[in-house]
Design a protein around this motif. Structure first.
Motif, PDB file in Angstrom:
ATOM      1  N   LEU A   1       0.838  -1.222   0.000  1.00  0.00           N
ATOM      2  CA  LEU A   1       0.000   0.000   0.000  1.00  0.00           C
ATOM      3  C   LEU A   1       0.868   1.266   0.000  1.00  0.00           C
ATOM      4  O   LEU A   1       0.563   2.241  -0.681  1.00  0.00           O
ATOM      5  N   CYS A   2       1.947   1.219   0.793  1.00  0.00           N
ATOM      6  CA  CYS A   2       2.841   2.387   0.836  1.00  0.00           C
ATOM      7  C   CYS A   2       3.465   2.643  -0.526  1.00  0.00           C
ATOM      8  O   CYS A   2       3.531   3.784  -0.985  1.00  0.00           O
TER       9      CYS A   2
ATOM     10  N   CYS B   1       0.900   4.153  -2.783  1.00  0.00           N
ATOM     11  CA  CYS B   1       0.628   5.561  -2.477  1.00  0.00           C
ATOM     12  C   CYS B   1       1.783   6.465  -2.884  1.00  0.00           C
ATOM     13  O   CYS B   1       1.582   7.617  -3.217  1.00  0.00           O
ATOM     14  N   LEU B   2       2.994   5.938  -2.823  1.00  0.00           N
ATOM     15  CA  LEU B   2       4.155   6.787  -3.098  1.00  0.00           C
ATOM     16  C   LEU B   2       4.539   6.839  -4.567  1.00  0.00           C
ATOM     17  O   LEU B   2       5.211   7.767  -4.994  1.00  0.00           O
ATOM     18  N   THR B   3       4.145   5.821  -5.325  1.00  0.00           N
ATOM     19  CA  THR B   3       4.582   5.819  -6.735  1.00  0.00           C
ATOM     20  C   THR B   3       3.417   5.824  -7.722  1.00  0.00           C
ATOM     21  O   THR B   3       3.304   6.734  -8.544  1.00  0.00           O
TER      22      THR B   3
ATOM     23  N   ILE C   1       0.030   6.192  -7.545  1.00  0.00           N
ATOM     24  CA  ILE C   1      -1.005   7.234  -7.524  1.00  0.00           C
ATOM     25  C   ILE C   1      -0.449   8.589  -7.997  1.00  0.00           C
ATOM     26  O   ILE C   1      -1.040   9.219  -8.870  1.00  0.00           O
ATOM     27  N   PRO C   2       0.731   9.024  -7.460  1.00  0.00           N
ATOM     28  CA  PRO C   2       1.282  10.278  -8.008  1.00  0.00           C
ATOM     29  C   PRO C   2       1.605  10.186  -9.497  1.00  0.00           C
ATOM     30  O   PRO C   2       1.392  11.147 -10.242  1.00  0.00           O
ATOM     31  N   ALA C   3       2.097   9.017  -9.944  1.00  0.00           N
ATOM     32  CA  ALA C   3       2.420   8.867 -11.366  1.00  0.00           C
ATOM     33  C   ALA C   3       1.155   8.998 -12.215  1.00  0.00           C
ATOM     34  O   ALA C   3       1.175   9.620 -13.281  1.00  0.00           O
TER      35      ALA C   3
ATOM     36  N   ASN D   1      -1.495  10.718 -11.404  1.00  0.00           N
ATOM     37  CA  ASN D   1      -1.860  12.147 -11.397  1.00  0.00           C
ATOM     38  C   ASN D   1      -1.005  12.940 -12.375  1.00  0.00           C
ATOM     39  O   ASN D   1      -1.506  13.819 -13.084  1.00  0.00           O
ATOM     40  N   ALA D   2       0.307  12.611 -12.388  1.00  0.00           N
ATOM     41  CA  ALA D   2       1.217  13.332 -13.291  1.00  0.00           C
ATOM     42  C   ALA D   2       0.836  13.081 -14.744  1.00  0.00           C
ATOM     43  O   ALA D   2       0.840  13.994 -15.578  1.00  0.00           O
TER      44      ALA D   2
END
Lengths: 139, 178
Positions: free
Chosen positions: A12-13, A16-18, A20-22, A24-25
């Motif tokens: 999960l971490c 959340c760290l890779t 999901i932001p990717a 969004n980008a």
């Protein structure tokens, strides 16, 4: 059980760290592509409006821009309204709409198509993800 | 020893998953909305300028002044650049340019445009610390940027030439006396 729980936590971490932001980008980049297409369409419409004609060079540039973005396609329509003389009943609808194919045929071998008055131009952009943008108006 | 380390990792992961990550997500979503609001506001101004054919000094101050200090409402969160395109050339419109070429129209200081002038707005929102942290593992922070283009329909410069500037209205009186 502890081990499975910890693995789930780590997974999960990482998510959340890779991922999901990717995601969004990627979405931001797609939005910027859409924005660039909108700007091109607006500029092209205003070029037509100012020149009161459809220039082959401008159209080629506009088309070339969209060839770089295969996820988007565009449609260009020119609608001409015919004003019937007083007392004459119009046969059929007094508006002729020319679509992109017909316009390209007309533009072939020519420098420009003069549009004149009583003409409406519409440029629509379609994205594969269902995106739609339209601009245009009277020339 | 290992048990304590594992517990510590568990705790950190829980705090991250339950508090930090949702908080950062909400913060980024709020900034997205703020950016959308700024874009909508700038589009309103652009459409107004397109129809009116001029940029009033009040609007120029609101849009072009270094927004960070001027307390320009929601626009203080973004950087706005405005390019004026005329005859294939484009030049940036700054407060200085606008101030040097303004004139009085109906008692208001305005910067006049000509018919067909293109106005290209670019709105940028710099990433803050939370966003940089959020995108840290992606390697690059995507910049929020939006451009919109307007072409002036009815320029004030032409209206002034065609005799809109009647005596007493204060129309077309250039500040520099040109």
């Amino acid at each position: 059980m502890d081990c499975i729980g910890r693995m789930a936590e780590i997974f999960l971490c990482i998510l959340c760290l890779t991922l999901i932001p990717a995601g969004n980008a990627l979405k931001t980049c797609q939005n910027r592509e859409k924005n660039a297409a909108e700007i091109q369409a607006e500029r092209f419409y205003w070029q037509i409006r100012q020149e009161k004609s459809l220039k082959a060079e401008d159209y080629a540039q506009f088309k070339k821009f969209f060839s770089q973005f295969p996820d988007y396609r565009f449609e260009l329509t020119v609608a001409r309204r015919y004003v019937m003389p007083a007392g004459r009943t119009p046969k059929g609808f007094p508006v002729k709409i020319m679509y992109r194919v017909e316009l390209e045929e007309k533009l072939y071998g020519k420098e420009e198509i003069f549009l004149g008055g009583n003409v409406f131009v519409n440029i629509s952009i379609y994205g594969k993800d269902g995106y739609f943008y339209t601009c245009g108006g009277e020339v | 020893m290992m048990g304590k380390l594992a517990k510590c990792i568990d705790l950190m992961a829980a705090v991250f998953l339950m508090f930090l990550f949702p908080a950062v997500c909400i913060h980024i979503r709020m900034r997205d909305r703020l950016f959308d609001m700024c874009v909508a506001r700038v589009r309103e101004y652009g459409e107004m300028m397109q129809k009116q054919g001029y940029l009033s000094m009040d609007a120029a101050r609101y849009l072009l002044e270094t927004n960070m200090e001027s307390g320009a409402g929601i626009l203080c969160a973004v950087e706005i650049t405005l390019l004026q395109e005329r005859g294939g050339e484009s030049r940036p419109l700054t407060m200085k340019t606008v101030g040097e070429n303004d004139c009085s129209y109906m008692g208001v200081d305005v910067y006049p445009f000509s018919c067909g002038d293109g106005l290209l707005f670019t709105i940028r929102m710099p990433a803050d610390g939370f966003e940089q942290a959020y995108y840290y593992f992606c390697g690059a922070v995507p910049k929020r940027e939006y451009s919109c283009y307007f072409s002036v329909r009815d320029g004030l410069a032409e209206r002034m030439l065609w005799g809109d500037g009647e005596e007493g209205t204060g129309v077309g009186q250039n500040r520099a006396g040109e």
